[in-house]
Scaffold this active site. Structure first.
Site, PDB file in Angstrom:
ATOM      1  CB  SER A  46      45.426  43.848  46.644  1.00 50.25           C
ATOM      2  OG  SER A  46      44.902  44.722  45.661  1.00 50.25           O
ATOM      3  CB  SER A 102      51.690  55.017  50.643  1.00 46.03           C
ATOM      4  OG  SER A 102      51.956  56.405  50.660  1.00 46.03           O
ATOM      5  CG  ASP A 146      50.890  62.421  51.915  1.00 44.99           C
ATOM      6  OD1 ASP A 146      50.541  63.582  51.637  1.00 44.99           O
ATOM      7  OD2 ASP A 146      51.732  61.780  51.257  1.00 44.99           O
TER       8      ASP A 146
END
Length: 350
Positions: A46, A102, A146
């Site tokens: 990340s 997510s 989502d």
């Protein structure tokens, strides 16, 4: 080569997707970006947090990397063992704000692997891979909204999804002089995931009491067979599905003001019937009443963000005072931004 998948906001239809209901999200112009290359081991990096996780074999890490690991395992169920990759992620999508970071992680991972290995998965299959990863590996029993929104959205459109049939339809998103804004409350209460799964179990129990297989078979007449939390959960789902259909009708008829009313109705249903709001979110929504067209909590609940529908000048008139009062009460600096619609997952060149 780079890949990116957007976050999403859901205009209306909250906690209906895992109950065979209707939802109306659209992808927003905030993304998770992925740079990927083959490697001799699994690396998850990340750039935002400068955190790197290294694995020789895939296993649970109880970190954000589990969303990617879950996707890899789902793909391997379909095509067999695949070689390791080095994944480097960056993002301007706020984490924990209820904007589905997510799902964006899952969708961009599945899309990139599909492209590199030429697996020829459809966008629907990519969305379902992400959904299965979150349910089967991460352990959050989410609905399909989502992942579908992150994979299948188109700019200037909302995506009407029927979670029961998995059919979807693009709805033109013409807001006239109105805009959508996100206000990030800056809080995410830890009970969120556990309470989310509790809500799912309560809904399943309500169906058993009524004697129905799906909420698509449930009507207002069935409410008389329920009481307590089962009555409240079921009433929310029935009325929220109706609000989705009314919102689509309002969009098609350029009645944007009506959509604002549905947002406020949705919020108070989520607060009082589904009981997934929290003090900080309720404070924000209360302060916005009679000052903007509409506002409601978005996402799984217990913190996260508020979706606001407002004319630009009206929003500017209220936001600075709201920031001051919120900081005075909770010692948190409110963050906010206007959201524009976006295409779903895609590949691009640097």
């Amino acid at each position: 080569m780079m890949y990116r998948a957007p976050g999403r906001i859901n205009i209306i239809g909250e906690h209906t997707d895992y109950n065979d209901g209707f939802v109306l999200p659209f992808a927003i112009n905030k993304y998770i970006d992925l740079e990927i290359e083959k490697s001799d081991k699994y690396l998850f990096h990340s750039k935002n947090s400068n955190q790197e996780i290294s694995l020789n074999t895939l296993k649970k890490t109880d970190t954000w990397a589990d969303y990617i690991i879950g996707v890899i395992l789902e793909i391997e169920k379909k095509v067999g063992k695949i070689s390791p990759f080095n994944f480097r992620f960056s993002s301007d999508l706020p984490i924990g704000a209820g904007l589905s970071s997510s799902a964006a992680l899952e969708v961009v991972t599945a899309y990139a692997i599909n492209d590199i290995l030429k697996l020829n998965f459809s966008l629907e299959k990519i969305a379902l891979i992400g959904w299965n990863a979150e349910n089967n590996f991460v352990g959050l029993n989410c609905g399909i909204m989502d992942q579908f929104a992150s994979a299948l959205s188109k700019e200037n459109h909302a995506l009407f999804i029927d979670a029961y049939t998995k059919k979807h339809e693009l709805i033109p998103l013409n807001l006239k002089e109105y805009n959508f804004y996100i206000i990030n409350s800056g809080v995410k209460h830890e009970l969120g995931n556990s309470e989310y799964n509790i809500r799912r179990n309560q809904c399943e129990k309500a169906l058993k009491i009524i004697g129905k297989e799906s909420f698509r078979e449930v009507t207002n007449d069935d409410l008389s067979k329920l009481d307590g939390i089962y009555y409240k959960r079921t009433k929310h789902i029935i009325e929220e599905n109706e609000r989705v259909l009314k919102t689509i009708d309002a969009l098609k008829n350029d009645n944007i003001e009506a959509i604002g009313n549905y947002l406020f109705e949705s919020h108070y249903s989520l607060k009082n019937l589904y009981e997934v709001s929290c003090e900080e979110i309720d404070f924000i929504v209360k302060k916005l009443e009679n000052k903007v067209a509409g506002a409601r909590i978005v996402g799984g609940g217990f913190g996260g963000s508020v979706l606001v529908l407002s004319k630009e000048d009206e929003f500017k008139n209220v936001i600075n005072n709201l920031k001051y009062e919120y900081n005075k009460k909770y010692s948190i600096e409110l963050e906010y931004f206007e959201v524009k619609s976006s295409n779903g997952v895609e590949k691009y060149e640097i």
